[in-house]
Design an enzyme around this catalytic site. Structure first.
Site, PDB file in Angstrom:
ATOM      1  N   GLU A   1      -4.701  -4.968  23.197  1.00 17.17           N
ATOM      2  CA  GLU A   1      -5.705  -4.578  22.127  1.00 17.17           C
ATOM      3  C   GLU A   1      -4.860  -4.819  20.743  1.00 17.17           C
ATOM      4  O   GLU A   1      -5.555  -5.086  19.719  1.00 17.17           O
ATOM      5  CB  GLU A   1      -5.905  -3.191  22.176  1.00 17.17           C
TER       6      GLU A   1
ATOM      7  N   ASP B   1       0.785  14.133  -4.895  1.00 10.43           N
ATOM      8  CA  ASP B   1       1.717  14.575  -3.779  1.00 10.43           C
ATOM      9  C   ASP B   1       2.934  14.809  -4.252  1.00 10.43           C
ATOM     10  O   ASP B   1       3.450  13.811  -4.779  1.00 10.43           O
ATOM     11  CB  ASP B   1       1.417  13.995  -2.591  1.00 10.43           C
TER      12      ASP B   1
ATOM     13  N   HIS C   1      -0.099  -4.077  25.865  1.00 11.71           N
ATOM     14  CA  HIS C   1      -1.130  -3.508  24.986  1.00 11.71           C
ATOM     15  C   HIS C   1      -1.777  -4.870  24.369  1.00 11.71           C
ATOM     16  O   HIS C   1      -1.515  -5.255  23.335  1.00 11.71           O
ATOM     17  CB  HIS C   1      -0.658  -2.739  23.887  1.00 11.71           C
TER      18      HIS C   1
ATOM     19  N   THR D   1     -17.633  11.021 -12.605  1.00  9.84           N
ATOM     20  CA  THR D   1     -16.437   9.950 -12.905  1.00  9.84           C
ATOM     21  C   THR D   1     -15.175  10.799 -13.191  1.00  9.84           C
ATOM     22  O   THR D   1     -14.220  10.444 -13.217  1.00  9.84           O
ATOM     23  CB  THR D   1     -16.597   9.117 -14.171  1.00  9.84           C
TER      24      THR D   1
ATOM     25  N   CYS E   1      -1.717  -0.220  30.086  1.00  6.79           N
ATOM     26  CA  CYS E   1      -0.428   0.509  30.079  1.00  6.79           C
ATOM     27  C   CYS E   1      -0.565   1.807  31.126  1.00  6.79           C
ATOM     28  O   CYS E   1      -0.635   1.403  32.134  1.00  6.79           O
ATOM     29  CB  CYS E   1      -0.151   1.054  28.474  1.00  6.79           C
TER      30      CYS E   1
ATOM     31  N   GLU F   1       0.858  -1.284   0.103  1.00  9.56           N
ATOM     32  CA  GLU F   1       0.004   0.101  -0.117  1.00  9.56           C
ATOM     33  C   GLU F   1       0.966   1.274  -0.179  1.00  9.56           C
ATOM     34  O   GLU F   1       2.002   1.399   0.696  1.00  9.56           O
ATOM     35  CB  GLU F   1      -0.844  -0.089   1.123  1.00  9.56           C
TER      36      GLU F   1
HETATM   37  N1  GLN Z   1       3.425   6.967  29.726  1.00 10.37           N
HETATM   38  C1  GLN Z   1       3.651   5.705  30.381  1.00 10.37           C
HETATM   39  C2  GLN Z   1       4.989   5.231  29.999  1.00 10.37           C
HETATM   40  O1  GLN Z   1       5.745   5.567  29.349  1.00 10.37           O
HETATM   41  C3  GLN Z   1       2.453   4.602  29.574  1.00 10.37           C
HETATM   42  C4  GLN Z   1       2.775   4.151  28.162  1.00 10.37           C
HETATM   43  C5  GLN Z   1       1.590   3.802  27.637  1.00 10.37           C
HETATM   44  O2  GLN Z   1       0.546   3.936  28.065  1.00 10.37           O
HETATM   45  N2  GLN Z   1       1.493   3.507  26.346  1.00 10.37           N
HETATM   46  O3  GLN Z   1       5.398   4.011  30.927  1.00 10.37           O
END
Ligand code: GLN
Length: 536
Positions: A510, A148, A508, A189, A382, A141
């Protein structure tokens, strides 16, 4: 031999090249091909690690610790295969590589130029994943919009690459917009024609046009686009606005995008795509039997892209629970001890988001005090986990002015602090713990129950850590360190005893939630919120 697909964009930005790339990759993968997607971004930053989330959305972290564009998150969520630092390259990285080689004397006194040196380096990077032998098809991609100034060297590299690869080995998909003029009642178009003309000026004839549109494009419009843009009529693909990004693979299947691609690359399409699991997920997503309201407490709430992976993880976990998750953004700056009750009323769960810097820190602490005291399910990620440690320190352990040294370097109780060995590294980005680290979970803990195992690996992006000199006090008072890094003893998960769901993760989760593998902590957090909703 690996085949290459390039995806460019015209007319305007934000047409969803990432989703189209991921959807095409999904269809090809579902037919049994080994596919990866890489993103080339035309900005000068070496990587997006230093970019403000307001401007660029979330920074997505790969297993090998690269800070990358959020589109890589879509690639992983759709394909359920990990990406790496090779999957995201910027202009800055390309120039840095070339300039480093120039300093080493690698160019033997020659003048170093955009063509051929920069374009050669771009092409070398375009081939890296293909040359591993791990992929049948590599989708690249190209960020930005054709025309640009910044994109030019990339577009030129695509032209050369396609020419060198020869027919049937590489193709270009150009994504454009077919706007609807309400006053005229017509789809237009012309912008697409102009955008293709511009590509042609650069020497690229696109093979397939994917047309973003709010209304169906009929056969006449398709014919017109095909004629004026010099493509087959079946290479004009409609891409209608969808109610969820997860519909897009099926929309592309209906438009036979995968078949057109395979024919042009002279690859077999005898295997029909197996999308059973995908359709099962969509069925659950669209037919929820219940609903929960979850508060997302953070400071980048004005730009939802800043929390992209968290939002998507909720969609995956919601589908798994057959439950619609309504995420309500709560700006942490506006939370005070006086208004927390009012602002958080009616929520069935609260997630305190990751983040950097002091702004909104105290508000996050207030939110956590409220959910801890009121037995409302809590998930801290985090910085959110670090806030839960600070809150517990202040309000349960009575450590006056406890804090993270990131927010208050002079705190008498640095319950979150930087580890000694990190302090010597000064470069921004240098001190960060990035990428995958192992973690051992305590048997019987909520985290271990969620994962169904005790050895896990999760991705990190932070500088500060739980200060282990306070570990015993926390444990004795009921905030259990239930996840520990086996190599260095750092606390990775904390959870509260005697609370329906109170889990903080230093990593993290997620980033690893995908359609095929919704993240266990998100699944259980949504389930706990649902249980809370039913009782209250
Ligand atoms: N600011 C915090 C640290 O550096 C948490 C970082 C975050 O949430 N990704 O440890």
């Amino acid at each position: 031999m690996t085949k290459y697909i390039f995806v460019t964009g015209g007319v305007t930005s934000s047409l969803g090249k990432g989703i189209i790339s991921a959807s095409l990759a999904k269809l090809l993968q579902a037919r049994g091909y080994r596919v990866t997607i890489q993103k080339f971004d035309p900005y000068i930053n070496i990587d997006p690690g230093t970019l403000n989330p307001y401007e660029h959305g979330e920074c997505y972290v790969t297993e090998d610790g690269a800070e990358t564009d959020l589109d890589l998150g879509h690639y992983e969520r759709f394909l359920n295969t990990p990406t790496s630092k090779a999957n995201n390259i910027t202009t800055g990285r390309i120039y840095q590589n070339v300039i480093n080689r120039e300093r080493e004397g690698a160019f033997l006194g020659k003048t170093v130029q955009v063509v051929p040196h920069i374009t050669d380096e771009i092409k070398r990077n375009m081939r890296i994943l293909g040359e591993t032998g791990d992929y049948d098809i590599v989708i690249t991609e190209i960020g930005g919009t054709v025309g640009d100034i910044e994109s030019l060297p990339f577009v030129e590299a695509v032209r050369q690459f396609k020419w060198e690869a020869g027919p049937n080995n590489a193709l270009v998909i150009h994504l454009t917009l077919i706007p609807f003029l309400a006053a005229a009642g017509e789809l237009k178009t012309k912008p697409t024609q102009h955008s293709v003309k511009m590509l042609l000026e650069y020497g690229i004839q696109p093979d397939i046009l994917v047309c973003r549109t709010e209304h169906h494009i009929n056969a006449d419009i398709r014919k017109k686009i095909a004629l004026f843009c010099n493509v087959n009529i079946n290479a004009v693909v409609e891409s209608m606005d969808a109610s969820t990004i997860y519909d897009v693979p099926l929309l592309m299947l209906k438009e036979k995008l995968d078949q057109t691609v395979l024919s042009k690359l002279k690859l077999s399409h005898k295997n029909e795509p197996n999308l059973d699991n995908w359709k099962d997920f969509l069925g659950r997503l669209k037919n929820p039997t219940s609903e929960v309201r979850i508060g997302l407490v953070g400071k980048y709430v004005e730009l939802p892209d800043a929390y992209k992976s968290i939002i998507e993880a909720f969609i995956h976990a919601g589908a798994k629970n057959e439950c619609k998750v309504r995420v309500q953004y709560i700006p942490s700056e506006q939370l005070t001890p006086e208004n927390a009750v009012e602002k958080l009323r009616g929520l069935h769960g609260v997630l305190v988001a990751p983040g950097f810097g002091e702004r909104g820190f105290e508000g996050k602490i207030e939110a956590i005090r409220y959910v801890r005291e009121n037995n409302i399910p809590f998930f801290g990620i985090c910085l959110g986990m670090q806030c839960s440690v600070v809150e517990f320190g202040r309000n349960v352990l009575n450590l006056k002015d406890a804090s993270s040294t990131e927010m208050n370097p002079d705190t008498p109780h640095p319950v979150i602090a930087m580890m000694e060995e990190q302090k010597t590294i000064v470069n921004k980005g240098g001190t960060m713990r990035l990428g995958a680290y192992p973690c051992d979970l305590k048997k019987g803990s909520k985290a271990a129950l969620a994962y169904g195992k005790t050895h896990i690996s999760e991705r990190h992006r932070h500088r500060y850590e739980f200060n282990n000199s306070y570990l015993k006090d926390y444990e004795a008072a009921g905030l259990t360190p239930s996840g520990i890094n086996p190599d260095n003893g750092l606390v990775e998960v904390v959870e509260l005893k005697n609370h329906p769901f109170f889990v903080g993760a230093q990593f993290h989760p997620e980033l690893k939630s995908t359609v095929a593998n919704p993240h266990p902590l998100f699944i259980n957090f949504v389930a706990a919120s649902l249980a809370y909703a039913r009782k209250n």
